[in-house]
Design a protein around this motif. Structure first.
Motif, PDB file in Angstrom:
ATOM      1  N   GLY A   1      24.332  72.638 101.404  1.00  0.00           N
ATOM      2  CA  GLY A   1      23.556  71.732 100.692  1.00  0.00           C
ATOM      3  C   GLY A   1      22.891  70.887 101.579  1.00  0.00           C
ATOM      4  O   GLY A   1      22.248  71.294 102.628  1.00  0.00           O
TER       5      GLY A   1
ATOM      6  N   GLU B   1      15.717  68.713  89.506  1.00  0.00           N
ATOM      7  CA  GLU B   1      16.814  68.036  89.930  1.00  0.00           C
ATOM      8  C   GLU B   1      17.044  67.846  91.502  1.00  0.00           C
ATOM      9  O   GLU B   1      16.260  68.597  92.215  1.00  0.00           O
ATOM     10  CB  GLU B   1      18.216  68.995  89.839  1.00  0.00           C
TER      11      GLU B   1
ATOM     12  N   PHE C   1      19.025  67.041  95.036  1.00  0.00           N
ATOM     13  CA  PHE C   1      20.057  67.397  95.500  1.00  0.00           C
ATOM     14  C   PHE C   1      20.288  66.482  96.815  1.00  0.00           C
ATOM     15  O   PHE C   1      19.355  66.590  97.457  1.00  0.00           O
ATOM     16  CB  PHE C   1      20.327  68.730  95.933  1.00  0.00           C
TER      17      PHE C   1
ATOM     18  N   TYR D   1      22.419  60.243  86.666  1.00  0.00           N
ATOM     19  CA  TYR D   1      23.398  60.436  87.876  1.00  0.00           C
ATOM     20  C   TYR D   1      24.674  59.987  88.123  1.00  0.00           C
ATOM     21  O   TYR D   1      24.620  58.682  87.532  1.00  0.00           O
ATOM     22  CB  TYR D   1      22.507  60.532  89.100  1.00  0.00           C
TER      23      TYR D   1
ATOM     24  N   GLN E   1      27.689  58.617  90.773  1.00  0.00           N
ATOM     25  CA  GLN E   1      27.788  58.418  92.198  1.00  0.00           C
ATOM     26  C   GLN E   1      29.291  58.045  92.364  1.00  0.00           C
ATOM     27  O   GLN E   1      29.658  56.928  92.073  1.00  0.00           O
ATOM     28  CB  GLN E   1      27.008  57.516  92.811  1.00  0.00           C
TER      29      GLN E   1
ATOM     30  N   GLU F   1      27.549  60.761  97.659  1.00  0.00           N
ATOM     31  CA  GLU F   1      26.220  60.815  97.212  1.00  0.00           C
ATOM     32  C   GLU F   1      25.834  60.939  95.856  1.00  0.00           C
ATOM     33  O   GLU F   1      26.902  61.387  95.253  1.00  0.00           O
ATOM     34  CB  GLU F   1      25.433  61.966  98.152  1.00  0.00           C
TER      35      GLU F   1
ATOM     36  N   LYS G   1      24.954  62.593  92.395  1.00  0.00           N
ATOM     37  CA  LYS G   1      24.793  64.017  91.784  1.00  0.00           C
ATOM     38  C   LYS G   1      24.178  63.912  90.218  1.00  0.00           C
ATOM     39  O   LYS G   1      24.500  63.050  89.630  1.00  0.00           O
ATOM     40  CB  LYS G   1      26.317  64.727  91.931  1.00  0.00           C
TER      41      LYS G   1
END
Lengths: 115, 108
Positions: A3, A103, A105, B36, B38, B43, B45
């Motif tokens: 990642g 998206e 990351f 998202y 968290q 972090e 996602k």
């Protein structure tokens, strides 16, 4: 597949000292973002790169913050000199394309404490 | 006024409950919308994208109302593992992403 990688994960410095954060995005991701996140708040965009070009740095405090992405891959964000109010989590993110539909990351972030 | 506004909560709900979060945005040029997730000290996602037609992913349903500039997230049959902060994200036509403050959910 790896990642988004960030280092260091934690940094403690005294005010007026310089500090640098490094980010390596997911392979093939052209767009790279640096965010600042304060406790209890959402991430705030500092700068967005498309390849090596900074396409949005309107929120970057340019008197003390600088960033670079020289070869369009990894990136460094620097603060010089750091102030107490800079204590926060600095997040790096990447996305495959430049469209807002892609998206993002995120990396694990660097938690900065300025004493 | 913030460009993306969310109720920070926290929302404390029992397992199995249905809970809904709302988000409003001020810029009519907003192009795309996301939720998202968290987790604490982690972090963010991507949870799901939000479309005008609405979309569903298992227990999660997201809705967009462009006329009212309003986005929602519905979680049915809440699980302990749903405890997190949910961030509303709006992308402008310039490509700029704006995150809301986040809404904290605690399932007990």
């Amino acid at each position: 597949e790896a990642g988004v990688v960030q280092s260091p994960r934690y940094k403690i410095i005294e005010k007026k000292q310089p500090v640098a954060f490094w980010c390596n995005p997911i392979s093939g991701h052209n767009t790279l973002y640096w965010y600042l996140q304060n406790l209890g708040q959402g991430p705030e965009l500092l700068i967005r790169y498309e390849n090596e070009e900074a396409v949005d740095d309107s929120q970057l405090p340019k008197d003390r913050f600088s960033a670079e992405r020289l070869k369009g891959v990894d990136s460094t964000l620097k603060i010089q000199p750091a102030e107490l109010g800079d204590s926060a989590v600095y997040l790096c993110a990447s996305s495959l394309g430049t469209s807002g539909y892609n998206e993002q990351f995120f990396g694990p972030g660097t938690r900065l404490t300025v004493l | 006024r913030k460009e993306v506004e969310q109720d920070p909560g926290p929302f404390n709900v029992p397992e199995g409950a249905t809970v809904a979060f709302n988000c409003t945005y001020s810029n009519s040029a907003s192009q795309s919308f996301f939720w998202y997730r968290q987790d604490c000290r982690k972090e963010p996602k991507l949870l799901m994208s939000v479309y005008s037609s609405g979309n569903e992913d298992g227990r999660f349903t997201a809705q967009l109302n462009r006329a009212s500039q309003y986005i929602s997230l519905l979680i049915r049959d809440s699980k302990l593992s749903d405890s997190a902060t949910y961030l509303c994200v709006v992308t402008l036509d310039t490509g700029k992403l704006i995150f809301g403050q986040g809404t904290t959910l605690q399932v007990k």
